[in-house]
Design a protein around this motif. Structure first.
Motif, PDB file in Angstrom:
ATOM      1  N   VAL A 129      35.097  -8.058  37.403  1.00  0.00           N
ATOM      2  CA  VAL A 129      34.275  -7.241  36.506  1.00  0.00           C
ATOM      3  C   VAL A 129      33.082  -6.727  37.298  1.00  0.00           C
ATOM      4  O   VAL A 129      32.425  -7.503  38.005  1.00  0.00           O
ATOM      5  N   PHE A 151      39.450  -3.719  38.508  1.00  0.00           N
ATOM      6  CA  PHE A 151      38.502  -4.287  37.551  1.00  0.00           C
ATOM      7  C   PHE A 151      38.996  -4.212  36.114  1.00  0.00           C
ATOM      8  O   PHE A 151      39.514  -3.189  35.668  1.00  0.00           O
ATOM      9  N   ALA A 153      36.849  -4.701  33.622  1.00  0.00           N
ATOM     10  CA  ALA A 153      35.742  -4.147  32.847  1.00  0.00           C
ATOM     11  C   ALA A 153      34.635  -3.703  33.791  1.00  0.00           C
ATOM     12  O   ALA A 153      34.533  -4.198  34.915  1.00  0.00           O
ATOM     13  N   ALA A 173      28.312  -8.984  30.022  1.00  0.00           N
ATOM     14  CA  ALA A 173      29.403  -9.132  30.982  1.00  0.00           C
ATOM     15  C   ALA A 173      30.314 -10.294  30.609  1.00  0.00           C
ATOM     16  O   ALA A 173      31.550 -10.182  30.676  1.00  0.00           O
ATOM     17  N   ARG A 176      32.465  -9.293  27.614  1.00  0.00           N
ATOM     18  CA  ARG A 176      33.546  -8.370  27.949  1.00  0.00           C
ATOM     19  C   ARG A 176      34.604  -9.016  28.838  1.00  0.00           C
ATOM     20  O   ARG A 176      35.752  -8.573  28.878  1.00  0.00           O
ATOM     21  N   ALA A 177      34.202 -10.070  29.539  1.00  0.00           N
ATOM     22  CA  ALA A 177      35.159 -10.795  30.380  1.00  0.00           C
ATOM     23  C   ALA A 177      35.954 -11.823  29.581  1.00  0.00           C
ATOM     24  O   ALA A 177      36.821 -12.503  30.136  1.00  0.00           O
TER      25      ALA A 177
END
Length: 239
Positions: A129, A151, A153, A173, A176-177
């Motif tokens: 990411v 990636f 994201a 982060a 979203r991960a």
């Protein structure tokens, strides 16, 4: 929760732009005033304060569109030009061209070891990411540089409204991960990348900061991640 994730800084870690911001201003000025005589060192003092990442303690959701973000920077560019002795009207014209110059992928270079590092970690089961203080066009740059496929994201400060090292961008982060079980942050800035990540419980690795300005590369980071496997205790309760 899901898997293992490496959070990557972009500029200065995976790739770099020739001339950086000062080079972009000089190139934009050349477009409207060929032979102007201004060099990067002339505009550099005016760029030392005024970017959103110079005020990481303050969010900027009002700049969440590309045009709004770039419009907010126009006074900074004009100030840098005027400080270098450029006429104010000419400075305003040149400032409008900085965006195109900075985001030109032909001026960006991927570090020689970036792809190998991403591929080796991916082969070992790590997802990637990007977490970057960058311009709104970062996704396009990643695509043009052939990096986007690595990636899952991209968390871009100019679009999410928070700059590293603020904890909020790291929280976004992690969200979203998919709240990974193991996570590392890799970057070239000891404050924005390493200290910022550590403040929310993410282990950070500083790269490209060897002695005497030597690039120590990504290999030590890859080896450390594969050896130590990251921390297994990142959770919403820990943030």
């Amino acid at each position: 929760m899901t898997g293992s994730v490496v959070l990557w800084d972009f500029d200065g870690t995976l790739a770099f732009r020739a001339g950086r911001w000062r080079g972009s201003l000089v190139e934009a000025l050349e477009e409207v005033a060929p032979g102007h005589g201004v060099v990067g060192a002339d505009v550099r003092p005016g760029l030392r304060d005024g970017f959103p990442w110079h005020r990481p303690e303050s969010g900027h959701p009002e700049l969440g569109t590309p045009d709004a973000w770039w419009d907010a920077l126009q006074p900074l560019f004009v100030k840098a030009y005027v400080g270098a002795g450029v006429d104010a009207r000419l400075a305003a014209r040149a400032a409008r061209g900085v965006r195109a110059r900075y985001t030109d992928a032909r001026r960006w270079t991927v570090f020689p070891d970036s792809v190998a590092a991403l591929e080796e970690l991916a082969a070992a089961g790590w997802l990637h990411v990007v977490v970057s203080n960058h311009v709104p066009e970062l996704d396009g740059l990643l695509h043009d540089l052939g990096l986007d496929g690595y990636f899952t994201a991209v968390v871009n400060s100019s679009l999410v409204g928070w700059e590293k090292p603020h904890r909020r961008i790291f929280e976004i982060a992690l969200e979203r991960a998919g709240r990974p079980e193991r996570v590392w942050m890799v970057g070239d800035n000891p404050v924005a990348d390493v200290a910022g990540a550590r403040a929310v419980g993410i282990p950070g690795i500083l790269v490209r900061a060897g002695q005497d300005g030597q690039d120590d590369g990504l290999r030590p980071a890859v080896q450390r991640i594969l050896k130590e496997r990251g921390l297994p205790d990142i959770s919403p309760e820990g943030l």
